[in-house]
Design a protein around this motif. Structure first.
Motif, PDB file in Angstrom:
ATOM      1  N   TRP A  97      74.689 115.458  36.942  1.00 47.79           N
ATOM      2  CA  TRP A  97      73.748 116.790  36.281  1.00 47.79           C
ATOM      3  C   TRP A  97      72.990 116.779  35.571  1.00 47.79           C
ATOM      4  N   SER A  98      73.091 115.984  34.313  1.00 45.11           N
ATOM      5  CA  SER A  98      72.124 115.545  33.318  1.00 45.11           C
ATOM      6  C   SER A  98      70.896 115.224  33.788  1.00 45.11           C
ATOM      7  N   THR A 114      70.929 123.245  44.872  1.00 42.77           N
ATOM      8  CA  THR A 114      72.127 122.085  44.964  1.00 42.77           C
ATOM      9  C   THR A 114      73.133 122.744  45.992  1.00 42.77           C
ATOM     10  N   SER A 129      82.069 120.379  38.181  1.00 43.99           N
ATOM     11  CA  SER A 129      81.271 119.650  39.411  1.00 43.99           C
ATOM     12  C   SER A 129      79.897 119.674  38.861  1.00 43.99           C
ATOM     13  N   THR A 130      79.168 118.681  39.466  1.00 41.92           N
ATOM     14  CA  THR A 130      77.586 118.723  39.399  1.00 41.92           C
ATOM     15  C   THR A 130      77.217 120.092  39.345  1.00 41.92           C
ATOM     16  N   SER A 131      77.290 120.884  40.457  1.00 43.76           N
ATOM     17  CA  SER A 131      76.710 122.260  40.760  1.00 43.76           C
ATOM     18  C   SER A 131      76.851 123.185  39.458  1.00 43.76           C
ATOM     19  N   ARG A 133      77.768 122.081  36.465  1.00 46.52           N
ATOM     20  CA  ARG A 133      77.235 121.736  35.204  1.00 46.52           C
ATOM     21  C   ARG A 133      75.717 122.140  35.080  1.00 46.52           C
ATOM     22  N   VAL A 134      75.000 121.601  36.333  1.00 49.11           N
ATOM     23  CA  VAL A 134      73.679 121.979  36.370  1.00 49.11           C
ATOM     24  C   VAL A 134      73.325 123.610  36.192  1.00 49.11           C
TER      25      VAL A 134
END
Length: 152
Positions: A97-98, A114, A129-131, A133-134
């Motif tokens: 995510w970063s 995403t 989750s990545t989404s 965090r984004v």
């Protein structure tokens, strides 16, 4: 307008590309695939967050090559969906995510797209989750597209 599309080859990522193409036909897009060195995966495994692998430089090279192919595949899907797509691959230094957020800032993306690929269970509580965090760390609009099974 430049759109950054996070792509990992999953059905959710493919759905995100298709939806972005429908909304933003003809717009420039960077299709980003983020990968992690096996050594980092192994280090995370030592605290119970992933499977352990014995990593070598050759393994990392092979994975990097595969990730470049995956990004190319994503860019081709994006072009078929109507976007003016360019593939990009980045090595994850901290978290996927970063890296997505950092690349979006670097290219001054107007929008990040995403899929929703939630992790579920205890792992989700630890990592998120990545989404998600984004969505919470990007200082720009984020479009999170549900996967194909979410529509049923």
């Amino acid at each position: 307008m430049t759109i950054l599309v996070a792509y990992d080859g999953s059905d959710d990522a493919k759905a995100a590309i298709t939806f972005a193409g429908t909304l933003f036909k003809g717009q420039p897009a960077v299709v980003l695939t983020v990968w992690e060195r096996l050594a980092m995966t192994s280090a995370r495994a030592s605290v119970g967050l992933a499977m352990t692998f014995d990593a070598t430089a050759a393994d990392d090279q092979a994975i990097g090559d595969a990730m470049r192919g995956l990004a190319q595949q994503g860019a081709e899907l994006a072009a078929q969906a109507g976007l003016d797509a360019t593939p990009r691959v980045e090595l994850d230094s901290i978290a996927v995510w970063s890296t997505i957020v950092d690349v979006a800032a670097e290219i001054d993306a107007t929008l990040i797209v995403t899929g929703t690929r939630g992790l579920g269970g205890v792992r989700s509580l630890l990592l998120g989750s990545t989404s998600d965090r984004v969505l919470h760390h990007a200082h720009r609009p984020v479009l999170v597209v549900p996967g194909p099974e979410a529509g049923h």
